[in-house]
Design an enzyme around this catalytic site. Structure first.
Site, short mmCIF file in Angstrom:
data_model
loop_
_atom_site.label_atom_id
_atom_site.label_comp_id
_atom_site.label_asym_id
_atom_site.label_seq_id
_atom_site.Cartn_x
_atom_site.Cartn_y
_atom_site.Cartn_z
N LEU A 121 0.87 -1.18 0.00
CA LEU A 121 0.00 0.00 0.00
C LEU A 121 0.90 1.22 0.00
O LEU A 121 2.00 1.21 0.58
CB LEU A 121 -0.89 0.03 1.25
CG LEU A 121 -1.95 -1.06 1.39
CD1 LEU A 121 -2.67 -0.90 2.73
CD2 LEU A 121 -2.95 -1.02 0.26
N ASP A 122 0.45 2.30 -0.65
CA ASP A 122 1.18 3.56 -0.55
C ASP A 122 1.38 3.93 0.92
O ASP A 122 0.52 3.60 1.76
CB ASP A 122 0.40 4.71 -1.22
CG ASP A 122 0.35 4.56 -2.72
OD1 ASP A 122 1.13 3.76 -3.26
OD2 ASP A 122 -0.49 5.25 -3.34
N MET A 123 2.46 4.60 1.22
CA MET A 123 2.72 4.97 2.60
C MET A 123 1.55 5.75 3.20
O MET A 123 1.19 5.57 4.36
CB MET A 123 3.99 5.83 2.69
CG MET A 123 4.38 6.20 4.11
SD MET A 123 5.92 7.10 4.20
CE MET A 123 5.42 8.66 3.49
N THR A 136 -1.58 5.56 2.47
CA THR A 136 -2.82 4.79 2.49
C THR A 136 -2.84 3.86 3.69
O THR A 136 -1.86 3.19 3.99
CB THR A 136 -2.97 3.97 1.20
OG1 THR A 136 -2.88 4.84 0.07
CG2 THR A 136 -4.30 3.23 1.17
N HIS A 159 -0.24 4.51 -7.27
CA HIS A 159 -1.11 5.68 -7.14
C HIS A 159 -2.36 5.59 -8.02
O HIS A 159 -2.98 6.60 -8.33
CB HIS A 159 -0.35 6.97 -7.50
CG HIS A 159 0.74 7.31 -6.55
ND1 HIS A 159 1.53 8.42 -6.68
CD2 HIS A 159 1.19 6.67 -5.43
CE1 HIS A 159 2.42 8.46 -5.71
NE2 HIS A 159 2.23 7.40 -4.94
#
Length: 550
Positions: free
Chosen positions: A389-391, A393, A490
């Site tokens: 997961l994106d940091m 998120t 993203h």
């Protein structure tokens, strides 16, 4: 102090913070700072006064402001625009370029004319009628020769079939005649090829002569361009808070690329800091904001704030900020985070990652899901992190504690057998502006000049598909459920923010929208097949901050 670039505030502000905010991370307090707000509004008024800029700014332009304090302790601000406006870098009221290389009849302009002249010569050769006619004639002869040889080769195959059918009953004389026929046809094919080569020889000579000259000109152009670029970089002398100076080549020498990218030193932040240091002004607050339309494929929202770009500005600002007190970048600071374990057994761990925690270790010393679980499960084998997961998120991740399980889970992701549901709170109420549910198809690729940003690119981007459903609206925001069918970097953030997607950024998206206390995007539900038991399992964890009042 009389200075056309230093603007005074209409209000009196009490300065209680002596540190400069981090140019690569804006907190909401920075964006809402009264001095920043007034500086931005005054700058917008200055922009509006330049009617000759209207069309250019409407196409999209980055502006920046730097709140400063002078030697007498009086506050004010500086304003800047990235690159050029109206072909100039010296408009009154805005800080000048670090190095103005556009002076008429200056070194850069003179040598740029030489490169332009080479471009014109190459273009003239490309459009030369004799050259174009030779190419067309060459293509026509090639086409006709291909058709003729193909027809003759078909005739040769048919003749061979006839000879093969007659060979068993043929007399000695007939056999000799068939051999002569075969030999003649092969020789005739060779003669056809030689005639064709002779016909093309004069055309080849003409085409090669022109293309050799174009190759020489392109080589000369590249050499001149490289030399001019290096000359330019050596004349961008950047200063830091210690009054030390370095040119761009020196600053970028130890970076992965080794040389500055085009346009380095022309962004707002370096221009603002350079002017402040040269005029002994103390930087206090720095922000950049976008005006006008978004560039094609890129995400820039009118009036939104954006941090300094990393590809061009990070090495420069790392040098320029030396000697100055700067607030730390929380994305690069070590931070202890609690990681909620939702489920674990001998093979898998399901965690609820908080926002602002890395999935895997980065360049900073911050903790990550990987580092925490490596400590908690010392017996674990293999890479562990199956997906990321994106940091920014939050939400569910499944992690494998042995190599076999890791591979089995990876295969499920590759076959799109893992189902994910995200929830996001959007900046605005978009009900009625888009269908209540639908599918977004927007191919993505990295913005190589400003990582980690992603661009929409319908020609070179990788397929990215997201299904969405509007859950409800509340207090001016929209709650959406997002179901990614692909897993691009993203993807959900761009698909929400882009005009061809939902046209509204996720609340708190500092890259594609407006910063807030967090990114309001949460991986709420994760469904997959347990690699050991074969059971279809589903995990769901709601985030109370991402919801609406029913």
């Amino acid at each position: 102090m009389q200075d056309s670039c230093l603007h005074r505030f209409n209000e009196t502000y009490f300065i209680d913070e002596r540190k400069l905010n981090c140019p690569f991370y804006y907190t909401q307090s920075v964006i809402n700072d009264p001095m920043v707000r007034e500086a931005v509004e005054q700058t917008k008024n200055m922009i509006a006064c330049h009617e000759t800029w209207n069309k250019e700014v409407a196409r999209g332009k980055m502006f920046g402001v730097l709140v400063v304090e002078d030697a007498e302790g009086q506050s004010g601000f500086l304003a800047a625009y990235s690159g050029q406006l109206g072909g100039r870098e010296d408009w009154a009221g805005f800080v000048p370029a670090v190095f103005d290389y556009l002076q008429p009849d200056g070194y850069f302009v003179i040598h740029e004319r030489e490169i332009t002249s080479i471009n014109h010569r190459i273009e003239a050769l490309l459009n030369n009628n004799t050259y174009l006619s030779a190419i067309n004639e060459w293509k026509d002869k090639e086409r006709r020769f291909s058709e003729e040889t193909e027809a003759f080769q078909t005739e040769m195959r048919q003749a061979k079939q006839r000879r093969d059918a007659r060979r068993a009953t043929a007399t000695v004389e007939e056999t000799a005649a068939m051999i002569r026929e075969s030999q003649w046809m092969k020789a005739e094919l060779r003669r056809m090829k030689r005639r064709h080569q002779t016909e093309l020889a004069s055309l080849d000579s003409l085409i090669k002569e022109v293309e050799t000259e174009m190759k020489r000109l392109r080589k000369e152009r590249k050499q001149k361009s490289d030399d001019l670029q290096r000359w330019l970089f050596t004349h961008f002398i950047m200063r830091n808070a210690r009054d030390e100076e370095r040119d761009l080549l020196e600053i970028f020498i130890n970076t992965p690329q080794g040389i500055p990218p085009s346009g380095a030193g022309e962004c707002c932040a370096p221009k603002l800091l350079q002017y402040a240091f040269l005029h002994h002004l103390r930087p206090l607050r720095i922000t950049e904001f976008w005006q006008g339309a978004s560039p094609k494929g890129e995400l820039r929202q009118h009036n939104h704030f954006y941090t300094a770009c990393r590809s061009k500005c990070l090495p420069i600002l790392n040098f320029m900020l030396q000697g100055l007190e700067v607030e730390p970048n929380p994305l690069e600071e070590p931070e202890k985070n609690d990681l909620e374990i939702v489920y674990d057994d001998d093979h898998i761990v399901v965690v609820n990652k908080p926002s602002d925690m890395l999935a895997v270790p980065g360049k900073s010393v911050r903790e990550s899901v990987y580092s925490i679980l490596r400590h908690r499960y010392p017996q674990a084998e293999g890479p562990m992190i199956v997906h990321r997961l994106d940091m920014a998120t939050s939400g569910l991740m499944v992690v494998a504690t042995d190599t076999w399980t890791y591979r089995a889970l990876q295969q499920q992701f590759e076959r799109h057998e893992v189902k994910k549901r995200y929830v996001a709170l959007l900046e605005r109420d978009i009900s009625g502006q888009v269908p209540p549910r639908g599918t977004i198809h927007l191919p993505l690729r990295p913005d190589i000049t400003d990582r980690p940003r992603q661009l929409v690119d319908h020609e070179r981007g990788k397929e990215a598909v997201t299904e969405y459903e509007i859950v409800g609206t509340d207090n001016g925001h929209t709650l959406v459920a997002l179901y990614p069918q692909t897993g691009r970097t993203h993807q959900l953030r761009v698909h929400c923010a882009h005009a061809e997607g939902l046209g509204c950024p996720i609340l708190g998206d500092a890259l594609y929208g407006t910063p807030a206390d967090r990114l309001y995007l949460h991986a709420e539900q994760l469904t997959f097949t347990h690699p050991i038991t074969g059971e279809r399992v589903q995990f769901k964890v709601q985030d109370k901050t991402i919801t609406i009042n029913e």
